[in-house]
Motif scaffolding. Structure first.
Motif, PDB file in Angstrom:
ATOM      1  N   MET A   1       0.823  -1.203   0.000  1.00 26.65           N
ATOM      2  CA  MET A   1       0.000   0.000   0.000  1.00 26.65           C
ATOM      3  C   MET A   1       0.860   1.258   0.000  1.00 26.65           C
ATOM      4  O   MET A   1       0.532   2.254  -0.654  1.00 26.65           O
ATOM      5  CB  MET A   1      -0.935  -0.016   1.216  1.00 26.65           C
ATOM      6  N   LEU A   2       1.980   1.228   0.715  1.00 23.18           N
ATOM      7  CA  LEU A   2       2.865   2.390   0.782  1.00 23.18           C
ATOM      8  C   LEU A   2       3.352   2.799  -0.603  1.00 23.18           C
ATOM      9  O   LEU A   2       3.541   3.983  -0.885  1.00 23.18           O
ATOM     10  CB  LEU A   2       4.073   2.092   1.678  1.00 23.18           C
ATOM     11  N   LEU A   3       3.546   1.814  -1.469  1.00 20.64           N
ATOM     12  CA  LEU A   3       4.110   2.070  -2.791  1.00 20.64           C
ATOM     13  C   LEU A   3       3.088   2.635  -3.777  1.00 20.64           C
ATOM     14  O   LEU A   3       3.449   3.011  -4.894  1.00 20.64           O
ATOM     15  CB  LEU A   3       4.704   0.776  -3.359  1.00 20.64           C
ATOM     16  N   LYS A   4       1.834   2.713  -3.360  1.00 13.43           N
ATOM     17  CA  LYS A   4       0.785   3.231  -4.244  1.00 13.43           C
ATOM     18  C   LYS A   4       0.652   4.748  -4.168  1.00 13.43           C
ATOM     19  O   LYS A   4      -0.127   5.341  -4.906  1.00 13.43           O
ATOM     20  CB  LYS A   4      -0.555   2.578  -3.894  1.00 13.43           C
ATOM     21  N   TYR A   5       1.410   5.369  -3.254  1.00  8.62           N
ATOM     22  CA  TYR A   5       1.302   6.814  -3.045  1.00  8.62           C
ATOM     23  C   TYR A   5       2.648   7.491  -3.269  1.00  8.62           C
ATOM     24  O   TYR A   5       3.700   6.916  -2.993  1.00  8.62           O
ATOM     25  CB  TYR A   5       0.810   7.105  -1.625  1.00  8.62           C
ATOM     26  N   ASN A   6       2.589   8.724  -3.748  1.00  7.94           N
ATOM     27  CA  ASN A   6       3.819   9.509  -3.906  1.00  7.94           C
ATOM     28  C   ASN A   6       4.359   9.958  -2.556  1.00  7.94           C
ATOM     29  O   ASN A   6       5.564  10.185  -2.398  1.00  7.94           O
ATOM     30  CB  ASN A   6       3.556  10.736  -4.783  1.00  7.94           C
ATOM     31  N   GLY A   7       3.455  10.091  -1.598  1.00  9.62           N
ATOM     32  CA  GLY A   7       3.867  10.485  -0.258  1.00  9.62           C
ATOM     33  C   GLY A   7       2.753  10.262   0.736  1.00  9.62           C
ATOM     34  O   GLY A   7       1.570  10.264   0.376  1.00  9.62           O
ATOM     35  N   LEU A   8       3.132  10.064   1.992  1.00  7.11           N
ATOM     36  CA  LEU A   8       2.154   9.851   3.057  1.00  7.11           C
ATOM     37  C   LEU A   8       2.565  10.623   4.301  1.00  7.11           C
ATOM     38  O   LEU A   8       3.754  10.732   4.616  1.00  7.11           O
ATOM     39  CB  LEU A   8       2.051   8.369   3.430  1.00  7.11           C
ATOM     40  N   ASN A   9       1.567  11.153   4.997  1.00  8.55           N
ATOM     41  CA  ASN A   9       1.781  11.603   6.368  1.00  8.55           C
ATOM     42  C   ASN A   9       1.457  10.432   7.281  1.00  8.55           C
ATOM     43  O   ASN A   9       0.483   9.713   7.048  1.00  8.55           O
ATOM     44  CB  ASN A   9       0.891  12.796   6.713  1.00  8.55           C
ATOM     45  N   ILE A  10       2.258  10.238   8.297  1.00  9.07           N
ATOM     46  CA  ILE A  10       2.097   9.110   9.208  1.00  9.07           C
ATOM     47  C   ILE A  10       1.679   9.631  10.575  1.00  9.07           C
ATOM     48  O   ILE A  10       2.306  10.534  11.125  1.00  9.07           O
ATOM     49  CB  ILE A  10       3.413   8.311   9.350  1.00  9.07           C
ATOM     50  N   THR A  11       0.612   9.068  11.109  1.00  8.22           N
ATOM     51  CA  THR A  11       0.155   9.491  12.426  1.00  8.22           C
ATOM     52  C   THR A  11       0.021   8.279  13.342  1.00  8.22           C
ATOM     53  O   THR A  11       0.408   7.159  12.983  1.00  8.22           O
ATOM     54  CB  THR A  11      -1.170  10.285  12.308  1.00  8.22           C
ATOM     55  N   ASN A  12      -0.517   8.506  14.533  1.00  9.86           N
ATOM     56  CA  ASN A  12      -0.654   7.472  15.553  1.00  9.86           C
ATOM     57  C   ASN A  12      -1.345   6.217  15.001  1.00  9.86           C
ATOM     58  O   ASN A  12      -2.348   6.328  14.302  1.00  9.86           O
ATOM     59  CB  ASN A  12      -1.479   8.056  16.721  1.00  9.86           C
ATOM     60  N   PRO A  13      -0.793   5.013  15.235  1.00  8.01           N
ATOM     61  CA  PRO A  13       0.332   4.684  16.130  1.00  8.01           C
ATOM     62  C   PRO A  13       1.597   4.265  15.382  1.00  8.01           C
ATOM     63  O   PRO A  13       2.386   3.478  15.899  1.00  8.01           O
ATOM     64  CB  PRO A  13      -0.234   3.492  16.898  1.00  8.01           C
ATOM     65  N   PHE A  14       1.806   4.777  14.167  1.00  7.97           N
ATOM     66  CA  PHE A  14       2.840   4.225  13.284  1.00  7.97           C
ATOM     67  C   PHE A  14       4.104   5.071  13.142  1.00  7.97           C
ATOM     68  O   PHE A  14       4.975   4.742  12.338  1.00  7.97           O
ATOM     69  CB  PHE A  14       2.247   3.996  11.888  1.00  7.97           C
ATOM     70  N   LYS A  15       4.232   6.163  13.886  1.00  2.40           N
ATOM     71  CA  LYS A  15       5.365   7.063  13.672  1.00  2.40           C
ATOM     72  C   LYS A  15       6.719   6.419  13.989  1.00  2.40           C
ATOM     73  O   LYS A  15       7.742   6.818  13.429  1.00  2.40           O
ATOM     74  CB  LYS A  15       5.191   8.343  14.493  1.00  2.40           C
ATOM     75  N   LYS A  16       6.715   5.444  14.876  1.00  3.49           N
ATOM     76  CA  LYS A  16       7.963   4.739  15.196  1.00  3.49           C
ATOM     77  C   LYS A  16       8.140   3.512  14.306  1.00  3.49           C
ATOM     78  O   LYS A  16       9.209   3.289  13.737  1.00  3.49           O
ATOM     79  CB  LYS A  16       7.977   4.330  16.670  1.00  3.49           C
ATOM     80  N   SER A  17       7.096   2.714  14.173  1.00  2.00           N
ATOM     81  CA  SER A  17       7.206   1.445  13.444  1.00  2.00           C
ATOM     82  C   SER A  17       7.384   1.622  11.943  1.00  2.00           C
ATOM     83  O   SER A  17       7.927   0.740  11.271  1.00  2.00           O
ATOM     84  CB  SER A  17       5.977   0.570  13.721  1.00  2.00           C
ATOM     85  N   ILE A  18       6.957   2.766  11.390  1.00  6.95           N
ATOM     86  CA  ILE A  18       7.089   2.986   9.946  1.00  6.95           C
ATOM     87  C   ILE A  18       8.555   2.997   9.521  1.00  6.95           C
ATOM     88  O   ILE A  18       8.881   2.717   8.356  1.00  6.95           O
ATOM     89  CB  ILE A  18       6.402   4.317   9.532  1.00  6.95           C
ATOM     90  N   ILE A  19       9.451   3.279  10.453  1.00  7.30           N
ATOM     91  CA  ILE A  19      10.883   3.331  10.138  1.00  7.30           C
ATOM     92  C   ILE A  19      11.366   2.002   9.569  1.00  7.30           C
ATOM     93  O   ILE A  19      12.270   1.961   8.725  1.00  7.30           O
ATOM     94  CB  ILE A  19      11.691   3.728  11.393  1.00  7.30           C
ATOM     95  N   ASN A  20      10.742   0.903   9.988  1.00  4.99           N
ATOM     96  CA  ASN A  20      11.137  -0.425   9.498  1.00  4.99           C
ATOM     97  C   ASN A  20      10.821  -0.621   8.018  1.00  4.99           C
ATOM     98  O   ASN A  20      11.326  -1.564   7.393  1.00  4.99           O
ATOM     99  CB  ASN A  20      10.429  -1.510  10.312  1.00  4.99           C
ATOM    100  N   TYR A  21       9.998   0.249   7.445  1.00  5.92           N
ATOM    101  CA  TYR A  21       9.597   0.124   6.045  1.00  5.92           C
ATOM    102  C   TYR A  21      10.275   1.164   5.152  1.00  5.92           C
ATOM    103  O   TYR A  21      10.003   1.221   3.958  1.00  5.92           O
ATOM    104  CB  TYR A  21       8.074   0.278   5.925  1.00  5.92           C
ATOM    105  N   VAL A  22      11.126   1.980   5.741  1.00  2.00           N
ATOM    106  CA  VAL A  22      11.755   3.087   5.019  1.00  2.00           C
ATOM    107  C   VAL A  22      13.167   2.700   4.573  1.00  2.00           C
ATOM    108  O   VAL A  22      13.934   2.123   5.347  1.00  2.00           O
ATOM    109  CB  VAL A  22      11.797   4.346   5.915  1.00  2.00           C
ATOM    110  N   ASP A  23      13.500   3.030   3.322  1.00  2.09           N
ATOM    111  CA  ASP A  23      14.833   2.713   2.794  1.00  2.09           C
ATOM    112  C   ASP A  23      15.887   3.712   3.263  1.00  2.09           C
ATOM    113  O   ASP A  23      17.015   3.331   3.576  1.00  2.09           O
ATOM    114  CB  ASP A  23      14.793   2.705   1.254  1.00  2.09           C
ATOM    115  N   ASN A  24      15.519   4.983   3.287  1.00  2.14           N
ATOM    116  CA  ASN A  24      16.445   6.037   3.710  1.00  2.14           C
ATOM    117  C   ASN A  24      15.743   6.960   4.698  1.00  2.14           C
ATOM    118  O   ASN A  24      14.686   7.515   4.386  1.00  2.14           O
ATOM    119  CB  ASN A  24      16.930   6.856   2.512  1.00  2.14           C
ATOM    120  N   VAL A  25      16.342   7.121   5.875  1.00  2.00           N
ATOM    121  CA  VAL A  25      15.757   7.972   6.908  1.00  2.00           C
ATOM    122  C   VAL A  25      16.565   9.261   7.017  1.00  2.00           C
ATOM    123  O   VAL A  25      17.794   9.229   7.134  1.00  2.00           O
ATOM    124  CB  VAL A  25      15.729   7.258   8.280  1.00  2.00           C
ATOM    125  N   ASP A  26      15.862  10.384   6.972  1.00  2.28           N
ATOM    126  CA  ASP A  26      16.494  11.688   7.140  1.00  2.28           C
ATOM    127  C   ASP A  26      17.219  11.743   8.490  1.00  2.28           C
ATOM    128  O   ASP A  26      16.729  11.177   9.481  1.00  2.28           O
ATOM    129  CB  ASP A  26      15.408  12.766   7.075  1.00  2.28           C
TER     130      ASP A  26
END
Length: 257
Positions: free
Chosen positions: A44-69
């Motif tokens: 699902m993440l790959l279907k969007y150009n960008g997403l805002n992430i809110t509760n409760p995924f702000k920490k766990s989403i890091i596991n799905y990210v290739d490059n973190v600022d």
């Protein structure tokens, strides 16, 4: 381009209206919707150009990210992702949003006793900001284990954990989810919030019924707008801070709400 906000309770989010207003001002033909889910779906993440992430995924989403600022990595919280060149990039715009919120409301933090309630993703960003500008604060959370993980992530000492010694704080910042009773938690810990000069509630849907005439109350609408502007800048790779008028956005958002 296609964008959305992802969280467990996003159907009442103002983000779709907010982003539509900004896209209209910028004359951009982009869409923004909400995704309500109990988990994160990689496809699902790959279907969007960008997403805002809110509760409760702000920490766990890091596991799905290739490059973190670098800022998001330091904080340990990602609330904005961008999908481009077959990779997912993670950012933190809450830090920027809170910084701009403090400035736009002329909130004085110098020599103030500050209590931050909650230890989630938004709280990580806010406490990281306070720590970066060398402001002392205490963290009050529902569980000690999560609080311990929290301060370890921020690389601060146990002295920042609320210890019950001080019952009055000049500024109280509520970072608890909207479905948690903020006042009852303060009352259980015998904190006299009636004496606080400022109460900041980052939830923008909270009902105000506990503020006296001597207190300043701020909800999260300003922070929401500022972090949204930063997210859009990341997605379209353009500085829009001098193009969009913050107050016009806020007025239109109130009118359309």
């Amino acid at each position: 381009m296609k964008f959305a906000v992802l969280g467990s309770n996003t159907s009442t989010s103002l983000s779709p209206k907010l982003h539509s207003i900004v896209y209209d001002i910028l004359e951009l033909n982009h869409s923004y919707s909400f995704i309500e889910s109990s988990d994160i779906d990689q496809d699902m993440l790959l279907k969007y150009n960008g997403l805002n992430i809110t509760n409760p995924f702000k920490k766990s989403i890091i596991n799905y990210v290739d490059n973190v600022d670098p800022l998001a990595e330091k904080i340990g919280s990602v609330n904005c992702i961008k999908y481009t060149n077959s990779k997912i990039y993670g950012f933190n715009t809450d830090y920027y949003g809170f910084n701009q919120f403090i400035k736009s409301n002329n909130i004085e933090l110098f020599n103030k006793n500050i209590l931050v309630v909650g230890a989630g993703g938004a709280s990580l960003s806010i406490c990281s900001y306070l720590n970066d500008i060398n402001k002392k604060f205490k963290i009050l959370n529902r569980t000690y284990t999560n609080t311990q993980h929290f301060i370890n992530k921020l690389n601060i000492s146990n002295n920042y954990i609320y210890d019950g010694k001080l019952k009055h704080y000049d500024i109280i910042i509520n970072c608890l989810p909207n479905n948690v009773n903020f006042l009852k938690m303060l009352e259980r810990n015998e904190i006299d919030y009636h004496r606080s000069t400022s109460i900041i509630d980052i939830n923008y849907l909270t009902n105000i019924n506990y503020i006296n005439d001597n207190q300043n109350y701020y909800n999260g609408i300003d922070m929401l707008i500022h972090q949204a502007i930063k997210s859009i800048e990341i997605w379209i790779e353009k500085d829009i801070s001098q193009i969009v008028d913050y107050q016009i956005i806020k007025d239109r958002l109130k009118k359309d709400a």
